[in-house]
Design a protein around this motif. Structure first.
Motif, mmCIF file in Angstrom:
data_model
loop_
_atom_site.group_PDB
_atom_site.id
_atom_site.type_symbol
_atom_site.label_atom_id
_atom_site.label_comp_id
_atom_site.label_asym_id
_atom_site.label_seq_id
_atom_site.Cartn_x
_atom_site.Cartn_y
_atom_site.Cartn_z
ATOM 1 N N ARG A 1 27.223 -7.915 31.469
ATOM 2 C CA ARG A 1 26.650 -7.124 30.372
ATOM 3 C C ARG A 1 25.315 -6.511 30.783
ATOM 4 N NH1 ARG A 1 29.182 -11.463 27.550
ATOM 5 N NH2 ARG A 1 27.351 -12.797 27.683
ATOM 6 N N GLU A 2 24.510 -7.326 31.436
ATOM 7 C CA GLU A 2 23.215 -6.859 31.895
ATOM 8 C C GLU A 2 23.368 -5.681 32.858
ATOM 9 O OE1 GLU A 2 19.958 -8.948 34.539
ATOM 10 O OE2 GLU A 2 20.695 -10.316 32.993
ATOM 11 N N GLY A 3 24.272 -5.842 33.813
ATOM 12 C CA GLY A 3 24.497 -4.791 34.801
ATOM 13 C C GLY A 3 25.013 -3.511 34.158
ATOM 14 N N PHE A 4 25.868 -3.671 33.189
ATOM 15 C CA PHE A 4 26.441 -2.501 32.532
ATOM 16 C C PHE A 4 25.373 -1.752 31.739
ATOM 17 C CE2 PHE A 4 29.472 -0.052 29.997
ATOM 18 C CZ PHE A 4 30.496 0.141 30.908
ATOM 19 N N LEU A 5 24.538 -2.507 31.061
ATOM 20 C CA LEU A 5 23.464 -1.878 30.291
ATOM 21 C C LEU A 5 22.467 -1.183 31.210
ATOM 22 C CD1 LEU A 5 22.553 -4.302 27.377
ATOM 23 C CD2 LEU A 5 23.574 -2.018 27.273
ATOM 24 N N MET A 6 22.217 -1.812 32.332
ATOM 25 C CA MET A 6 21.327 -1.198 33.322
ATOM 26 C C MET A 6 21.843 0.181 33.710
ATOM 27 S SD MET A 6 21.400 -0.594 36.845
ATOM 28 C CE MET A 6 22.342 -1.852 37.706
ATOM 29 N N MET A 7 23.141 0.249 33.976
ATOM 30 C CA MET A 7 23.753 1.521 34.337
ATOM 31 C C MET A 7 23.622 2.546 33.209
ATOM 32 S SD MET A 7 24.819 1.490 37.354
ATOM 33 C CE MET A 7 25.364 3.139 36.977
ATOM 34 N N TYR A 8 23.881 2.069 32.007
ATOM 35 C CA TYR A 8 23.800 2.981 30.854
ATOM 36 C C TYR A 8 22.395 3.562 30.745
ATOM 37 C CZ TYR A 8 23.785 4.559 25.988
ATOM 38 O OH TYR A 8 23.665 5.308 24.845
ATOM 39 N N ARG A 9 21.388 2.715 30.833
ATOM 40 C CA ARG A 9 20.007 3.178 30.724
ATOM 41 C C ARG A 9 19.667 4.141 31.844
ATOM 42 N NH1 ARG A 9 18.841 -2.571 30.080
ATOM 43 N NH2 ARG A 9 18.873 -3.036 27.836
ATOM 44 N N LEU A 10 20.086 3.771 33.033
ATOM 45 C CA LEU A 10 19.782 4.606 34.195
ATOM 46 C C LEU A 10 20.377 6.002 34.015
ATOM 47 C CD1 LEU A 10 19.925 3.287 37.817
ATOM 48 C CD2 LEU A 10 20.671 5.598 37.282
ATOM 49 N N LEU A 11 21.618 6.034 33.569
ATOM 50 C CA LEU A 11 22.278 7.329 33.389
ATOM 51 C C LEU A 11 21.652 8.120 32.235
ATOM 52 C CD1 LEU A 11 25.945 6.048 33.805
ATOM 53 C CD2 LEU A 11 24.791 7.649 35.342
ATOM 54 N N ARG A 12 21.367 7.414 31.178
ATOM 55 C CA ARG A 12 20.823 8.075 30.000
ATOM 56 C C ARG A 12 19.401 8.601 30.239
ATOM 57 N NH1 ARG A 12 19.406 4.159 25.222
ATOM 58 N NH2 ARG A 12 17.842 3.706 26.823
ATOM 59 N N ASP A 13 18.555 7.727 30.803
ATOM 60 C CA ASP A 13 17.145 8.080 30.952
ATOM 61 C C ASP A 13 16.804 8.709 32.305
ATOM 62 O OD1 ASP A 13 17.001 6.893 28.447
ATOM 63 O OD2 ASP A 13 16.504 4.944 29.303
ATOM 64 N N GLU A 14 16.972 7.923 33.350
ATOM 65 C CA GLU A 14 16.613 8.447 34.677
ATOM 66 C C GLU A 14 17.410 9.703 35.038
ATOM 67 O OE1 GLU A 14 15.295 4.389 36.527
ATOM 68 O OE2 GLU A 14 15.680 5.098 34.485
ATOM 69 N N ALA A 15 18.736 9.617 34.820
ATOM 70 C CA ALA A 15 19.573 10.766 35.187
ATOM 71 C C ALA A 15 19.487 11.876 34.148
ATOM 72 C CB ALA A 15 21.017 10.328 35.362
ATOM 73 N N GLY A 16 18.959 11.523 32.984
ATOM 74 C CA GLY A 16 18.803 12.535 31.950
ATOM 75 C C GLY A 16 20.091 13.014 31.317
ATOM 76 N N LEU A 17 21.099 12.185 31.306
ATOM 77 C CA LEU A 17 22.378 12.602 30.715
ATOM 78 C C LEU A 17 22.402 12.436 29.201
ATOM 79 C CD1 LEU A 17 25.012 11.101 33.207
ATOM 80 C CD2 LEU A 17 23.814 13.277 33.324
ATOM 81 N N GLY A 18 21.458 11.682 28.680
ATOM 82 C CA GLY A 18 21.460 11.425 27.248
ATOM 83 C C GLY A 18 22.484 10.357 26.916
ATOM 84 N N GLY A 19 22.436 9.874 25.686
ATOM 85 C CA GLY A 19 23.353 8.806 25.280
ATOM 86 C C GLY A 19 24.808 9.209 25.396
ATOM 87 N N GLU A 20 25.140 10.385 24.906
ATOM 88 C CA GLU A 20 26.529 10.820 24.926
ATOM 89 C C GLU A 20 27.005 11.065 26.363
ATOM 90 O OE1 GLU A 20 27.264 14.192 22.446
ATOM 91 O OE2 GLU A 20 29.403 14.223 22.918
ATOM 92 N N GLY A 21 26.175 11.742 27.132
ATOM 93 C CA GLY A 21 26.550 12.012 28.524
ATOM 94 C C GLY A 21 26.737 10.735 29.312
ATOM 95 N N ALA A 22 25.829 9.790 29.094
ATOM 96 C CA ALA A 22 25.911 8.520 29.822
ATOM 97 C C ALA A 22 27.195 7.774 29.462
ATOM 98 C CB ALA A 22 24.691 7.655 29.509
ATOM 99 N N SER A 23 27.515 7.751 28.171
ATOM 100 C CA SER A 23 28.713 6.998 27.779
ATOM 101 C C SER A 23 29.983 7.700 28.269
ATOM 102 C CB SER A 23 28.726 6.769 26.269
ATOM 103 O OG SER A 23 29.575 7.658 25.611
ATOM 104 N N GLN A 24 29.955 9.022 28.322
ATOM 105 C CA GLN A 24 31.119 9.735 28.866
ATOM 106 C C GLN A 24 31.256 9.478 30.360
ATOM 107 O OE1 GLN A 24 30.727 13.844 27.732
ATOM 108 N NE2 GLN A 24 31.371 13.437 25.614
ATOM 109 N N PHE A 25 30.134 9.424 31.017
ATOM 110 C CA PHE A 25 30.172 9.141 32.457
ATOM 111 C C PHE A 25 30.762 7.752 32.700
ATOM 112 C CE2 PHE A 25 28.678 7.764 36.546
ATOM 113 C CZ PHE A 25 28.695 8.916 37.323
ATOM 114 N N LEU A 26 30.281 6.797 31.938
ATOM 115 C CA LEU A 26 30.791 5.430 32.083
ATOM 116 C C LEU A 26 32.270 5.356 31.735
ATOM 117 C CD1 LEU A 26 27.808 3.391 30.573
ATOM 118 C CD2 LEU A 26 28.549 3.450 32.964
ATOM 119 N N ALA A 27 32.672 6.105 30.724
ATOM 120 C CA ALA A 27 34.089 6.121 30.347
ATOM 121 C C ALA A 27 34.930 6.612 31.518
ATOM 122 C CB ALA A 27 34.299 7.003 29.122
ATOM 123 N N GLY A 28 34.486 7.710 32.124
ATOM 124 C CA GLY A 28 35.212 8.220 33.286
ATOM 125 C C GLY A 28 35.267 7.194 34.400
ATOM 126 N N GLY A 29 34.169 6.479 34.583
ATOM 127 C CA GLY A 29 34.131 5.431 35.611
ATOM 128 C C GLY A 29 35.112 4.315 35.319
#
Lengths: 206, 206
Positions: free
Chosen positions: A134-162
Motif C-alpha cells: 500500500r505504501e509503495g502504491f501510494l508513493m507512486m500515485y503521489r509521484l505521478l500526481r505531483d512530481e510528474a504533474g499528471l494530476g489526480g486523474e492523470g495519475a490514476s489513469q496511468f496506474l490503471a494502464g499499468g
DNA sequence: GTCTATAAGTGGATAGAC
DNA sequence: GTCTATCCACTTATAGAC
C-alpha cells in the motif's frame, strides 16, 4: 580446474551471492507468487542449495520482503530519473506521460521488478507485505500526481494502464499474441507502440 | 433436536452444500489466492470438515476451477443484462460505459466474483487455470468492444480501470481511506461516485 | 561460503465408520 | 451426507560438516 564436469558451486562473496539470490527470487516470486513459490525453486534458479537461501535471508518471508523493497526502490528511482530527463528536455504534460509509460515498459522488459510488485499487491491480507504494498502504491500515485504533474486523474489513469499491463503479463496473454488477433489487439492497445516488450517477457519464460 | 449446544452440521442436499462450499471457496481464494489458501480454510468458512470439501470436488484444483468458471459466467451475465437495459433505455456510448462501470462495482460489492477472478489472472503459468483466465479476459474485451460498442480503445481503458479497482481491493487500500487522504483520493478517482462499495468490501473482511 | 542430512510442521487426499 | 483418523508428500528451517 579439476574434472570435466565441474558443476560444483563456486565460492563467491556473500554480497554478490545475495544479489544473485535476490534476482532469482524476484523471477520466481514474480512468476508464481509468494505462497506459490518454494525456497527450493529459488535455490535452483540461483544455482545453490535450498538451505543456503534460507540461511542467507533468515526466512522465506524476509527474502520476499527484500525483493519487494528492492523493486520499490528500483521503480521509484527509474521514475525520478525519467522525470529529470523530461524536465531537462522541457517535455509537456502529455509527452511526460508517454515518456513515463515507455520507461515503465523498459522496466517490464528488464524483468524481476514489475511482477513481484504485482504479486505483493495481491497480499493485502498480510500485515507486513500488505502495508509495504500500500505504501509503495501510494508513493507512486503521489509521484505521478505531483512530481510528474499528471494530476489526480492523470495519475490514476496511468496506474490503471499499468495494472492492465501487469495483469496481462501475469496472465501470459502474450502467449496468444500470434494465434489470437484479439489478444494482439488488446496488448497493442495496452502497451501502445512498445509491444515487443511483452513478447520478450513471455519468450524469456519459455 | 437434542442437546442445547447443537453445533453439529445439518444434513442438507448435496447440491445445496455444493453451492455453500463454492461461496466459501470464492471468498477464501479471492482473499488469499489459490496457493495461499488451504482446503481447511474453505471448510471452516463453509462450516464443514476439510475432507468433505475435497470429497465433494475431487481436489483443491478442481474446486478452484469451478469457482472461476462460475465467476466468469456471473460476470458475463451481469454485463449482458446491463447492456440489455442500456439498449432498452437508449443510452449513448459514454452513458453505457458509466452504466457498465456501476454494474461492475455492484459486483464488487456482492463479493466472491471479482477477487477470485483477479487471483486467477495471476496464474498464467498454470496451464489449466491460465488458459481459462486468458479466455475469460478476452471474452470481456470482445464484449466491451463489440457488444457494448466501446471500441478497442474504450474497452481497454475500461479493463484498465477494472484492474486498478481489483488491485486496490486485493491490496486493501481502503484500510487507509480514513487515515490517508491520498488513499481516499486515489480510491475516489478509481471508483468514481460509487466509493462506498470498496469500503464495504473491506469492512466485510474485518 | 556452501553443502548434506534431517527435524518438524503443514496440507491435500484417502479409508472407512456412522 | 458427513465425520474422524490417518497417510504421505512437500516445504521451511536447523544442525553441523567441510
Amino acid at each position: 580446474m579439476s574434472s570435466v564436469s565441474e558443476t560444483r558451486t563456486e565460492r563467491i562473496p556473500a554480497a554478490e551471492r545475495r544479489e544473485q539470490i535476490l534476482d532469482a527470487a524476484a523471477r520466481v516470486f514474480g512468476e508464481r507468487g509468494y505462497a506459490g513459490s518454494t525456497t527450493d525453486q529459488v535455490a535452483q534458479a540461483a544455482g545453490i542449495s535450498q538451505p543456503y537461501v534460507v540461511r542467507m535471508f533468515g526466512s522465506k518471508e524476509k527474502l520476499f520482503d527484500e525483493v519487494i523493497i528492492r523493486a520499490r526502490e528500483r521503480l521509484e528511482t527509474l521514475f525520478r530519473e525519467t522525470l529529470a530527463i523530461a524536465d531537462r528536455d522541457g517535455l509537456t504534460g502529455q509527452q511526460r506521460q508517454e515518456f513515463l509509460g515507455a520507461a515503465y515498459l523498459d522496466l517490464v522488459e528488464e524483468g524481476g521488478i514489475v511482477l513481484p510488485l504485482m504479486q505483493a499487491f495481491l497480499l493485502g491480507h498480510d500485515s507486513v507485505i500488505g502495508a509495504s504494498a500500500r505504501e509503495g502504491f501510494l508513493m507512486m500515485y503521489r509521484l505521478l500526481r505531483d512530481e510528474a504533474g499528471l494530476g489526480g486523474e492523470g495519475a490514476s489513469q496511468f496506474l490503471a494502464g499499468g495494472m492492465l499491463i501487469n495483469t496481462l503479463l501475469t496472465m501470459r496473454m502474450a502467449e496468444l499474441y500470434e494465434a489470437e488477433p484479439d489478444a494482439r489487439e488488446l496488448i497493442d492497445e495496452a502497451c501502445g507502440a512498445k509491444v515487443a516488450v511483452m513478447l520478450d517477457a513471455v519468450k524469456a519464460e519459455q
